[in-house]
Design an enzyme around this catalytic site. Structure first.
Site, short mmCIF file in Angstrom:
data_model
loop_
_atom_site.label_atom_id
_atom_site.label_comp_id
_atom_site.label_asym_id
_atom_site.label_seq_id
_atom_site.Cartn_x
_atom_site.Cartn_y
_atom_site.Cartn_z
N LYS A 106 9.55 41.07 -4.76
CA LYS A 106 8.57 40.60 -3.99
C LYS A 106 8.56 41.58 -2.45
O LYS A 106 8.02 40.96 -1.62
CB LYS A 106 8.89 39.14 -4.32
CG LYS A 106 10.47 38.49 -3.96
CD LYS A 106 10.19 37.14 -3.77
CE LYS A 106 11.75 36.83 -3.69
NZ LYS A 106 11.93 35.17 -3.68
N GLU A 129 21.49 38.49 -14.90
CA GLU A 129 22.08 37.63 -16.34
C GLU A 129 22.99 36.35 -15.34
O GLU A 129 22.90 34.99 -15.86
CB GLU A 129 23.10 38.05 -17.27
CG GLU A 129 23.97 38.85 -16.52
CD GLU A 129 24.38 40.04 -16.23
OE1 GLU A 129 25.37 40.71 -15.64
OE2 GLU A 129 23.37 40.46 -15.84
N THR A 177 9.80 39.55 14.48
CA THR A 177 9.26 40.80 13.72
C THR A 177 7.72 41.24 15.38
O THR A 177 7.55 42.22 15.47
CB THR A 177 8.49 41.57 12.69
OG1 THR A 177 7.32 40.38 12.56
CG2 THR A 177 9.78 41.28 11.42
N GLY A 229 15.18 32.83 -13.55
CA GLY A 229 17.08 32.56 -12.86
C GLY A 229 16.21 32.44 -11.99
O GLY A 229 17.15 32.58 -10.60
N ILE A 256 2.16 33.81 -11.85
CA ILE A 256 2.81 33.27 -10.01
C ILE A 256 2.29 34.81 -9.33
O ILE A 256 2.96 35.61 -9.16
CB ILE A 256 4.14 33.03 -9.55
CG1 ILE A 256 4.22 31.73 -11.09
CG2 ILE A 256 4.40 32.33 -8.59
CD1 ILE A 256 3.78 30.78 -11.16
N LYS A 287 -0.34 37.46 -0.16
CA LYS A 287 -0.07 39.24 0.43
C LYS A 287 -1.16 39.97 -1.06
O LYS A 287 -1.24 41.67 -1.19
CB LYS A 287 1.36 39.66 0.15
CG LYS A 287 2.20 38.72 0.98
CD LYS A 287 4.03 39.25 1.59
CE LYS A 287 4.84 38.60 2.03
NZ LYS A 287 4.52 36.90 2.04
#
Length: 633
Positions: free
Chosen positions: A364, A313, A468, A287, A402, A406
């Protein structure tokens, strides 16, 4: 039958008979012999009926003639030729003699009369409705691109009066086209003339109408449009258009993806079909941003069953409904479960027996995981371990992780956990029949929590847009592109590889912010301020795609590369993971990070950076270890 069509049929009957009579008149210099005139009159009904039936077959009574174009003219020519050929055949079969020259002149006159009556209607409509009566308030449009798309835009603008938009000028880089015109709109120069023409012609809006243009060309054109105060829109690339046809509804605002995205991906459909079609496919995190797009792409290849696994969900429900709307015959199952739950994962893999697993479920967000390292470890590391062990146990054919850039020399918990995931799949691959591989790529445009949605929200709120660090750069890829390459990499997998995707050129985040502000119709640091906030915990100035010791090799796809396996001791890894699990349960962040460093020697707590030349130089060296011209920089 519609009244207009009935009138048109009556007119056609009159015109095709007039054409025959005129052909006879021209053939005999005005003195038509009575024999031929009587012959024609005796067969007039049959000839008229044949021609009207042919015209109907060629849909000459279904076209909207005020929009008629070259396509309709071709239909008239073909219909006239076929109709007259059948009429000649009829007269030959019935042994009716007419001069042969009549059979040549009649179709020509038919084309002139039948086409003339229809295109005169378009001409009258153009005179009556083609230009708004009141030009006050109408947008003056500059079209960039004097090709077929540009011509179609001119036609569309004139046909949709309610848009109150007038095509005023065209620009094109082909010098041969200068001083010519398309449908009365002059071609005044090339893309470098955009600022001048906009000023001279009082342009309100620019439309980039070059569907075949690559992203570099689009960026260069947009750079010129930025020098004006005109709103800029674009016709999407040919692969985004339905049947390559341009219409008003396809024209949209220029988006950041137009500037940062790359060219259309060329996929080997046969290879992808080979391991997805008629197979059972499981997507974890199905999802999420990447997971849901993977599901969309996979559904195109007719899997035997697509299984979406997600703990959230609402997202799973949304992608379920979307896929069922688009694919009536898709065998789809949605499972709500957490990859952390080892027993549940075992049950799912045993019951569903997937052939291929795409593992996209992960925490993530870098700053959040810095503050919640236990959750990153439980979800990313042990969730992956649960899936890997279950996939091996129940003979999954292929497992695709996947991963992220990083994971390379990680400076944050999230990246370090993903590097551990890569080690899990590489080491397990050595002792398993399952093909375990990872696909590593950078930031994805528009994904949940990515910088672009954040910037858009900040711009909508009036700013400031927060960056940043002025020197922060990132690799970017669109979600569909990333998922297409993931599927392609999966087809190449033999086991143990880390596939590295071509991320294109790195982009400065501050430049990205400025682009988004301009595309929103504002001026950076004038209308919308940009605020430098300082690097967040665990954040780098530059991301890398390759470890020093990995090396890189090409594949058959020019956007996919392979980093060689560098860790294969699965039993050692399991012992270290048991230690990590014990330490994680204590909640001691210092000990957790120390345990992670034992597993990932390249992991280090990244200090806040300034923009010193040494820091930048070292980081750039790391990036430049990846091939440049052919692939990744």
């Amino acid at each position: 039958m519609k009244k207009k069509n009935f009138i048109l049929i009556i007119l056609d009957i009159v015109l095709i008979n007039l054409a025959y009579i005129l052909a006879l008149y021209l053939r005999f210099d005005g003195n038509i012999p009575q024999l031929f005139m009587e012959t024609y009159i005796n067969n007039v009904i049959a000839i008229s009926l044949i021609k009207i039936i042919v015209f109907y077959f060629f849909k000459l009574y279904k076209s909207i003639w005020k929009y008629a174009s070259i396509d309709e003219m071709i239909d008239i020519v073909l219909a006239s030729i076929v109709a007259n050929a059948l009429a000649m055949a009829y007269m030959t079969l019935t042994q009716v003699n007419m001069p042969r020259s009549i059979y040549l002149m009649a179709p020509i006159l038919d084309m002139a009369f039948i086409g003339g009556i229809r295109f005169s209607y378009r001409a009258l409509s153009r005179v009556k409705n083609g230009t708004p009566k009141n030009l006050v308030g109408c947008k003056r449009i500059l079209i960039v691109g004097a090709g077929s798309a540009g011509a179609m835009i001119i036609k569309e603008l004139r046909n949709h009066r309610t848009l109150r938009s007038i095509p005023v000028a065209i620009l094109d880089d082909d010098l041969k086209k200068k001083d010519q015109n398309i449908n009365g709109v002059p071609i005044l120069g090339n893309r470098k003339d955009i600022p001048r023409i906009c000023k001279e012609e009082n342009i309100d809006e620019i439309i980039i109408a070059i569907p075949s243009a690559n992203k570099k060309e689009i960026r260069e054109i947009v750079n010129e449009t930025r020098k004006t105060k005109c709103k800029t829109k674009i016709v999407p690339g040919m692969y985004e258009l339905i049947d390559g046809q341009v219409s008003i509804k396809e024209i949209r605002d220029v988006e950041i993806e137009d500037l940062l995205g790359r060219e259309e991906i060329n996929l080997d459909m046969d290879e992808i079909c080979g391991y997805i079609k008629n197979r059972r496919i499981l997507v974890t995190g199905g999802g999420g941003s990447i997971g849901s797009e993977l599901c969309r792409q996979i559904a195109r290849f007719n899997p035997e069953e697509l299984i979406i696994l997600d703990i959230y969900e609402n997202n799973a429900y949304d992608i379920q409904n979307e896929l069922l709307r688009k694919y009536d015959d898709l065998n789809l199952k949605v499972i709500i479960a957490s990859v952390r739950d080892k027993k549940r994962i075992d049950e799912i893999i045993e019951k569903e027996k997937p052939d291929v697993v795409f593992h996209a479920a992960a925490h993530k967000h870098v700053p959040l995981m810095e503050n919640n390292p236990e959750e990153a470890i439980k979800n990313n590391v042990f969730g992956t371990l649960n899936l890997v062990q279950a996939s091996d146990k129940y003979n999954v054919k292929k497992f695709v992780l996947i991963s992220t850039d990083k994971a390379v020399n990680p400076t944050n918990i999230m990246g370090a956990t993903k590097r551990i995931c890569e080690k899990i799949i590489q080491s397990k691959n050595e002792e398993s029949n399952t093909e375990f591989v990872a696909v590593r790529f950078g930031n994805v445009l528009g994904s949940n929590g990515s910088v672009i949605p954040l910037f858009k929200r900040q711009i909508a709120e009036g700013g400031p847009v927060t960056v940043t660090h002025e020197e922060v750069i990132r690799y970017f890829m669109t979600i569909p592109e990333a998922c297409q390459l993931v599927l392609q990499a999966g087809s190449m997998a033999e086991g143990g590889e880390i596939f590295i995707l071509d991320m294109g050129e790195p982009v400065k985040i501050i430049d990205l912010a400025k682009d988004l502000i301009r595309l929103s119709g504002f001026e950076p640091n004038v209308d919308i301020p940009i605020e430098i906030t300082g690097l967040r915990p665990g954040e780098k100035l530059f991301e890398e795609l390759l470890l020093d010791e990995e090396g890189i090799s090409d594949t058959s796809h020019n956007k996919i590369f392979i980093g060689k396996p560098i860790f294969t001791d699965y039993n050692y890894l399991l012992k270290e993971l048991e230690k990590l699990k014990d330490v994680t349960s204590t909640g001691d962040i210092r000990k957790i990070k120390q345990s992670i460093q034992n597993l990932v020697p390249t992991y280090k707590v990244y200090k806040q950076l300034d923009s010193s030349k040494k820091e930048n130089k070292d980081s750039r060296k790391s990036i430049n270890k990846i091939p440049t011209t052919s692939s990744l920089y």
